[in-house]
Each structure stands twice: as C-alpha cells, then as structure tokens.
Design an enzyme around this catalytic site. Structure first.
Site, PDB file in Angstrom:
ATOM      1  N   ASN A 121      40.797  35.681  34.912  1.00 17.28           N
ATOM      2  CA  ASN A 121      39.996  35.011  33.689  1.00 17.28           C
ATOM      3  C   ASN A 121      40.801  33.615  33.758  1.00 17.28           C
ATOM      4  OD1 ASN A 121      42.531  36.147  32.602  1.00 17.28           O
ATOM      5  ND2 ASN A 121      41.904  36.282  30.498  1.00 17.28           N
ATOM      6  N   GLU A 129      40.401  30.549  30.896  1.00 11.59           N
ATOM      7  CA  GLU A 129      40.016  30.122  29.529  1.00 11.59           C
ATOM      8  C   GLU A 129      40.012  28.607  29.367  1.00 11.59           C
ATOM      9  OE1 GLU A 129      41.839  33.926  27.115  1.00 11.59           O
ATOM     10  OE2 GLU A 129      42.601  31.913  26.866  1.00 11.59           O
ATOM     11  N   ASN A 130      39.270  28.055  28.318  1.00  7.47           N
ATOM     12  CA  ASN A 130      39.058  26.950  28.137  1.00  7.47           C
ATOM     13  C   ASN A 130      39.210  26.424  26.745  1.00  7.47           C
ATOM     14  OD1 ASN A 130      37.125  24.290  27.734  1.00  7.47           O
ATOM     15  ND2 ASN A 130      37.208  24.580  30.139  1.00  7.47           N
ATOM     16  N   ALA A 131      39.617  25.151  26.286  1.00  9.70           N
ATOM     17  CA  ALA A 131      39.655  24.606  25.129  1.00  9.70           C
ATOM     18  C   ALA A 131      38.578  24.831  24.335  1.00  9.70           C
ATOM     19  CB  ALA A 131      40.291  23.167  25.014  1.00  9.70           C
ATOM     20  N   TYR A 170      36.246  27.308  23.893  1.00  3.94           N
ATOM     21  CA  TYR A 170      36.194  28.790  24.171  1.00  3.94           C
ATOM     22  C   TYR A 170      35.138  29.365  25.112  1.00  3.94           C
ATOM     23  CZ  TYR A 170      40.507  29.332  21.178  1.00  3.94           C
ATOM     24  OH  TYR A 170      41.470  29.303  20.574  1.00  3.94           O
ATOM     25  N   CYS A 198      35.349  35.044  32.813  1.00  6.19           N
ATOM     26  CA  CYS A 198      36.146  36.455  32.758  1.00  6.19           C
ATOM     27  C   CYS A 198      36.641  36.716  34.365  1.00  6.19           C
ATOM     28  CB  CYS A 198      35.404  37.597  32.587  1.00  6.19           C
ATOM     29  SG  CYS A 198      34.603  37.454  30.827  1.00  6.19           S
ATOM     30  N   GLU A 225      36.312  39.000  36.061  1.00  6.19           N
ATOM     31  CA  GLU A 225      35.214  39.977  36.805  1.00  6.19           C
ATOM     32  C   GLU A 225      34.090  38.916  37.528  1.00  6.19           C
ATOM     33  OE1 GLU A 225      36.433  40.594  34.101  1.00  6.19           O
ATOM     34  OE2 GLU A 225      35.976  42.653  33.396  1.00  6.19           O
ATOM     35  N   CYS A 285      33.070  43.117  30.427  1.00  4.95           N
ATOM     36  CA  CYS A 285      32.387  42.883  29.143  1.00  4.95           C
ATOM     37  C   CYS A 285      30.900  43.020  29.830  1.00  4.95           C
ATOM     38  CB  CYS A 285      32.764  41.517  28.567  1.00  4.95           C
ATOM     39  SG  CYS A 285      31.802  40.007  29.679  1.00  4.95           S
TER      40      CYS A 285
HETATM   41 ZN   LIG Z   1      33.394  39.601  31.334  1.00  3.38          ZN
END
Ligand SMILES: [Zn+2]
Length: 147
Positions: free
Chosen positions: A55, A57-59, A61, A66, A68, A99
């Site tokens: 995964n 992430e980013n500031a 959001y 993900c 996957e 997800c």
């Molecule tokens: Zn996902």
C-alpha cells in the site's frame, strides 16, 4: 486449511512470504496499517511469476493505493495479466481482506471462480476464498459484449 486448494503448499508459502516481504516496503505514515500483496501470474509459455505490491498512502488520502492494486498494475505494466492467485498480508493478528475496489480490479483479469485470494496472518494461518465468493454476481468484461 482450505478445500479450495489447487495451489501447492509450497506455492502458498512462497506467496505468503513474498507478500510479507513486500509489506516491509509499505508506505503507510497515516494509517500505520502496512499491507503487502503477492500476485501469482502465468505466461503463455506456462512460466510463472510472482509480482508484489504494497500500500502507498498519500497526504491527499484518496490518492493512496492498496497493495493489491499496486501488484496488479505493476504486473499488467510488465506484460502479465493471467492471474491465478493473490496472497495478502496486513495485520499479523487478523486476516486482511481485499477492499471492494481491489476486488473489482482483480475481476477484470480473472475467472472469478478460478482465482484464489489468500488472506494470511502468517505462513500457517490463512483463509482462502475464490474471487467469486468475495465478489458474487460481479460485473466484468463479458457484460460489455453486445453493446
Ligand atoms: Zn483495496
């Protein structure tokens, strides 16, 4: 652990280890929830490859991605799109399920009843479901034929 197994135990362990290793590269400064995924693909020549993702992430959001989907997009960009299974390792005390967005992205490339999702706490404690079980009555490429 599952009656679904058309995957060897050796391959299962390798996929889970690969996902766990990819998890180390997770960029998750906001959620702190690190996830790794390992996608098992085969080629036209019957060779197999494992493509991993984590995964990111980013500031901002929603711009995050993900594990996957990182694995799927890496694989497709490298010429692999015949997928048989994916292993996912998130928290070590719970099974991490893909997800809804990732389920749909996987659906694009697989036969849902013949694709295995391995949700692992570790090499010996995991749950396996087919994508059909996780995303029943899915919408896929076939739905767009005849339009
Ligand atoms: Zn996902």
């Amino acid at each position: 652990m599952s009656e679904h197994m058309s995957l060897s135990n050796e391959l299962l362990v390798k996929l889970i280890e690969s996902a766990d290793t990819a998890r180390n590269n997770s960029y998750a400064p906001y959620s702190k929830f690190r996830v790794g995924a390992a996608l098992y693909a085969v080629t036209d020549k019957d060779e197999s490859v494992i493509i991993t993702g984590c995964n990111v992430e980013n500031a901002s959001y929603p711009a995050g991605n993900c594990a996957e989907r990182t694995a799927v997009f890496k694989a497709v960009s490298e010429g692999y799109n015949n997928f048989k299974a994916i292993a996912i390792v998130g928290g070590y005390d719970s099974y991490t399920s893909p997800c809804g967005i990732c389920r749909q992205v996987l659906r694009e490339f697989v036969a849902p009843g013949d694709f295995y999702v391995i949700m692992a706490k570790n090499k010996t404690d995991y749950v396996i479901k087919t994508l059909e079980e996780l995303l029943p009555m899915s919408f896929g490429p076939d739905n767009l034929t005849g339009v």
